[in-house]
Design a protein around this motif. Structure first.
Motif, PDB file in Angstrom:
ATOM      1  N   ASP A  67      55.264  39.328 -92.781  1.00 58.44           N
ATOM      2  CA  ASP A  67      56.308  39.524 -91.954  1.00 58.44           C
ATOM      3  C   ASP A  67      56.744  41.069 -91.433  1.00 58.44           C
ATOM      4  O   ASP A  67      57.072  41.511 -92.374  1.00 58.44           O
ATOM      5  N   ALA A  68      56.510  41.211 -90.391  1.00 58.21           N
ATOM      6  CA  ALA A  68      56.737  42.710 -89.953  1.00 58.21           C
ATOM      7  C   ALA A  68      57.852  43.342 -90.181  1.00 58.21           C
ATOM      8  O   ALA A  68      58.357  44.377 -90.721  1.00 58.21           O
ATOM      9  N   ARG A  69      58.853  42.192 -89.888  1.00 59.95           N
ATOM     10  CA  ARG A  69      60.436  42.742 -89.914  1.00 59.95           C
ATOM     11  C   ARG A  69      60.823  43.162 -91.437  1.00 59.95           C
ATOM     12  O   ARG A  69      61.513  44.025 -91.500  1.00 59.95           O
ATOM     13  N   ALA A  70      60.337  42.621 -92.297  1.00 57.68           N
ATOM     14  CA  ALA A  70      60.509  42.874 -93.887  1.00 57.68           C
ATOM     15  C   ALA A  70      60.114  44.177 -94.224  1.00 57.68           C
ATOM     16  O   ALA A  70      60.835  44.926 -94.640  1.00 57.68           O
ATOM     17  N   TYR A  71      58.797  44.214 -93.741  1.00 58.37           N
ATOM     18  CA  TYR A  71      58.416  45.654 -93.973  1.00 58.37           C
ATOM     19  C   TYR A  71      58.841  46.805 -93.501  1.00 58.37           C
ATOM     20  O   TYR A  71      59.223  47.848 -94.015  1.00 58.37           O
ATOM     21  N   THR A  72      59.435  46.544 -92.389  1.00 56.96           N
ATOM     22  CA  THR A  72      60.295  47.541 -91.236  1.00 56.96           C
ATOM     23  C   THR A  72      61.497  47.883 -92.196  1.00 56.96           C
ATOM     24  O   THR A  72      61.904  49.200 -92.401  1.00 56.96           O
ATOM     25  N   VAL A  73      62.376  46.947 -92.605  1.00 55.57           N
ATOM     26  CA  VAL A  73      63.422  47.106 -93.243  1.00 55.57           C
ATOM     27  C   VAL A  73      63.260  47.952 -94.559  1.00 55.57           C
ATOM     28  O   VAL A  73      63.952  49.025 -95.082  1.00 55.57           O
ATOM     29  N   ARG A  74      62.183  47.431 -95.446  1.00 55.51           N
ATOM     30  CA  ARG A  74      61.756  48.175 -96.612  1.00 55.51           C
ATOM     31  C   ARG A  74      61.620  49.552 -96.230  1.00 55.51           C
ATOM     32  O   ARG A  74      61.790  50.513 -97.067  1.00 55.51           O
ATOM     33  N   ALA A  75      60.816  49.738 -95.462  1.00 57.64           N
ATOM     34  CA  ALA A  75      60.634  51.340 -94.974  1.00 57.64           C
ATOM     35  C   ALA A  75      61.912  52.091 -94.588  1.00 57.64           C
ATOM     36  O   ALA A  75      61.843  53.293 -95.218  1.00 57.64           O
ATOM     37  N   LEU A  76      62.763  51.514 -94.059  1.00 66.61           N
ATOM     38  CA  LEU A  76      64.129  52.076 -93.893  1.00 66.61           C
ATOM     39  C   LEU A  76      64.835  52.555 -95.029  1.00 66.61           C
ATOM     40  O   LEU A  76      65.174  53.621 -95.324  1.00 66.61           O
ATOM     41  N   VAL A  77      64.878  51.668 -96.005  1.00 62.98           N
ATOM     42  CA  VAL A  77      65.166  51.626 -97.485  1.00 62.98           C
ATOM     43  C   VAL A  77      64.584  52.961 -98.119  1.00 62.98           C
ATOM     44  O   VAL A  77      65.018  53.799 -98.827  1.00 62.98           O
ATOM     45  N   ARG A  78      63.247  52.841 -97.952  1.00 66.90           N
ATOM     46  CA  ARG A  78      62.443  53.821 -98.703  1.00 66.90           C
ATOM     47  C   ARG A  78      62.629  55.175 -98.334  1.00 66.90           C
ATOM     48  O   ARG A  78      62.427  56.193 -98.872  1.00 66.90           O
ATOM     49  N   VAL A  79      62.850  55.222 -96.890  1.00 64.90           N
ATOM     50  CA  VAL A  79      63.305  56.729 -96.525  1.00 64.90           C
ATOM     51  C   VAL A  79      64.236  57.210 -97.128  1.00 64.90           C
ATOM     52  O   VAL A  79      64.522  58.443 -97.309  1.00 64.90           O
ATOM     53  N   GLU A  80      65.295  56.271 -97.185  1.00 64.57           N
ATOM     54  CA  GLU A  80      66.677  56.576 -97.826  1.00 64.57           C
ATOM     55  C   GLU A  80      66.382  57.170 -99.167  1.00 64.57           C
ATOM     56  O   GLU A  80      67.154  58.200 -99.739  1.00 64.57           O
ATOM     57  N   SER A  81      65.375  56.746 -99.964  1.00 66.40           N
ATOM     58  CA  SER A  81      65.276  57.186-101.157  1.00 66.40           C
ATOM     59  C   SER A  81      64.382  58.136-101.515  1.00 66.40           C
ATOM     60  O   SER A  81      64.119  58.326-102.484  1.00 66.40           O
ATOM     61  N   GLY A  82      64.101  58.698-100.375  1.00 65.98           N
ATOM     62  CA  GLY A  82      62.785  59.670-100.470  1.00 65.98           C
ATOM     63  C   GLY A  82      61.473  59.454-100.587  1.00 65.98           C
ATOM     64  O   GLY A  82      60.727  60.142-100.980  1.00 65.98           O
ATOM     65  N   GLU A  83      60.971  58.101-100.755  1.00 64.47           N
ATOM     66  CA  GLU A  83      59.764  57.708-100.763  1.00 64.47           C
ATOM     67  C   GLU A  83      59.020  57.582 -99.413  1.00 64.47           C
ATOM     68  O   GLU A  83      58.742  56.550 -99.064  1.00 64.47           O
ATOM     69  N   PHE A  84      58.710  58.773 -99.086  1.00 66.40           N
ATOM     70  CA  PHE A  84      58.168  59.018 -97.594  1.00 66.40           C
ATOM     71  C   PHE A  84      56.954  58.274 -97.415  1.00 66.40           C
ATOM     72  O   PHE A  84      56.554  57.513 -96.556  1.00 66.40           O
ATOM     73  N   ALA A  85      56.047  58.641 -98.587  1.00 71.50           N
ATOM     74  CA  ALA A  85      54.614  57.847 -98.407  1.00 71.50           C
ATOM     75  C   ALA A  85      54.717  56.410 -98.451  1.00 71.50           C
ATOM     76  O   ALA A  85      53.830  55.764 -97.511  1.00 71.50           O
ATOM     77  N   GLU A  86      55.489  56.024 -99.122  1.00 69.84           N
ATOM     78  CA  GLU A  86      55.540  54.388 -99.222  1.00 69.84           C
ATOM     79  C   GLU A  86      56.312  53.918 -98.034  1.00 69.84           C
ATOM     80  O   GLU A  86      55.844  52.765 -97.586  1.00 69.84           O
ATOM     81  N   ALA A  87      57.088  54.827 -97.550  1.00 67.09           N
ATOM     82  CA  ALA A  87      57.681  54.201 -95.972  1.00 67.09           C
ATOM     83  C   ALA A  87      56.573  54.235 -95.136  1.00 67.09           C
ATOM     84  O   ALA A  87      56.588  53.291 -94.527  1.00 67.09           O
ATOM     85  N   ILE A  88      55.930  55.238 -94.927  1.00 72.80           N
ATOM     86  CA  ILE A  88      54.658  55.221 -94.146  1.00 72.80           C
ATOM     87  C   ILE A  88      53.854  54.229 -94.116  1.00 72.80           C
ATOM     88  O   ILE A  88      53.675  53.537 -93.205  1.00 72.80           O
ATOM     89  N   ASP A  89      53.622  53.679 -95.431  1.00 76.15           N
ATOM     90  CA  ASP A  89      52.825  52.595 -95.590  1.00 76.15           C
ATOM     91  C   ASP A  89      52.996  51.307 -95.308  1.00 76.15           C
ATOM     92  O   ASP A  89      52.530  50.621 -94.428  1.00 76.15           O
ATOM     93  N   ASP A  90      54.547  51.114 -95.421  1.00 72.64           N
ATOM     94  CA  ASP A  90      55.167  49.984 -94.887  1.00 72.64           C
ATOM     95  C   ASP A  90      55.112  49.977 -93.422  1.00 72.64           C
ATOM     96  O   ASP A  90      54.904  48.643 -92.852  1.00 72.64           O
ATOM     97  N   CYS A  91      55.424  51.169 -92.858  1.00 71.65           N
ATOM     98  CA  CYS A  91      55.614  51.060 -91.381  1.00 71.65           C
ATOM     99  C   CYS A  91      53.970  50.802 -90.791  1.00 71.65           C
ATOM    100  O   CYS A  91      54.014  49.946 -89.841  1.00 71.65           O
ATOM    101  N   ASP A  92      53.150  51.275 -91.457  1.00 70.28           N
ATOM    102  CA  ASP A  92      51.977  51.090 -90.819  1.00 70.28           C
ATOM    103  C   ASP A  92      51.374  49.478 -91.112  1.00 70.28           C
ATOM    104  O   ASP A  92      50.648  48.848 -90.093  1.00 70.28           O
ATOM    105  N   ARG A  93      51.844  48.817 -92.117  1.00 74.21           N
ATOM    106  CA  ARG A  93      51.470  47.460 -92.434  1.00 74.21           C
ATOM    107  C   ARG A  93      52.448  46.760 -91.250  1.00 74.21           C
ATOM    108  O   ARG A  93      51.899  45.739 -90.627  1.00 74.21           O
TER     109      ARG A  93
END
Length: 231
Positions: A67-93
């Motif tokens: 589900d691409a939308r789920a990864y997108t939302v999680r990426a948004l949250v991970r940016v807010e928590s400073g998990e930038f590498a993980e956010a990039i991974d979620d966006c790539d997915r």
């Protein structure tokens, strides 16, 4: 399905408490209905409840790992928590699952910029605008990059343009309120903070933002009231 559809409609109308109630009830009836987890996660993100947003996004991904939308939302949250590498991974997915979505491209740009590569971040935002030139969240992400770059005027322009498309877009209001506060434009910061609290009065995040503005304005009583509501 009916509750989720009504919840989405309430959300679009700005009736957020009713939207959440419908999403909650839908999941009580079917705890494996992925679209509701994604929609509730999105609503929580909009309201500044990042922990709840990540919890629901994780639940959606566990049930539907494509589900691409789920990864997108999680990426948004991970940016807010400073998990930038993980956010990039979620966006790539998300992009690999649905290359027609602009938001994960823009969000990846924000994560790249916050991780230190501002130019790569702006390139992603420009790419997102080519995919969907009318998506206000792309303007929000680009505005946040411009703020990080030190161009406050360009950032305000992007946030304001996003709000012209969607006047209830709380991530745009949050970003603009914080920027106004950084530049000590307290009156404008308070106007945006008031809008945030009006739209989501139970949001601890929004109460905390307004408390910060009241502190800057030497309005101690109001600041304490919002702090108490935020705790």
């Amino acid at each position: 399905y009916v509750l989720n559809a009504r919840g989405r409609t309430y959300n679009d109308l700005g009736r957020l408490a009713e939207a959440k109630a419908d999403f909650d009830r839908a999941l009580e009836l079917d705890s494996k209905y992925v679209p509701v987890y994604v929609d509730r996660a999105r609503l929580a993100y909009e309201c500044g409840d990042f922990h709840a947003a990540e919890r629901d996004a994780n639940a959606a991904i566990e049930l539907a790992p494509r589900d691409a939308r789920a990864y997108t939302v999680r990426a948004l949250v991970r940016v807010e928590s400073g998990e930038f590498a993980e956010a990039i991974d979620d966006c790539d997915r998300a992009i690999s699952l649905n290359g027609r979505l602009a938001e994960p491209v823009a969000t990846r740009g924000l994560a790249k910029a916050f991780a230190g590569d501002i130019e790569a971040g702006l390139e992603d935002c420009h790419a997102a605008l080519r995919i969907d030139p009318d998506l206000p969240m792309t303007l929000v992400q680009r505005g946040r990059i411009m703020a990080a770059k030190g161009d406050g005027a360009a950032a305000v322009e992007d946030f304001t343009a996003a709000l012209e498309i969607n006047s209830r877009l709380m991530p745009a209001l949050r970003a603009r309120a914080k920027l106004f506060l950084d530049y000590e434009v307290v009156e404008d910061a308070l106007a945006d903070a008031n809008d945030l609290v009006r739209l989501a009065p139970d949001s601890a995040n929004h109460r905390a933002i307004r408390a910060s503005v009241y502190w800057a304005a030497d309005e101690t009583r109001q600041m304490l009231q919002d702090c108490e509501r935020a705790l």
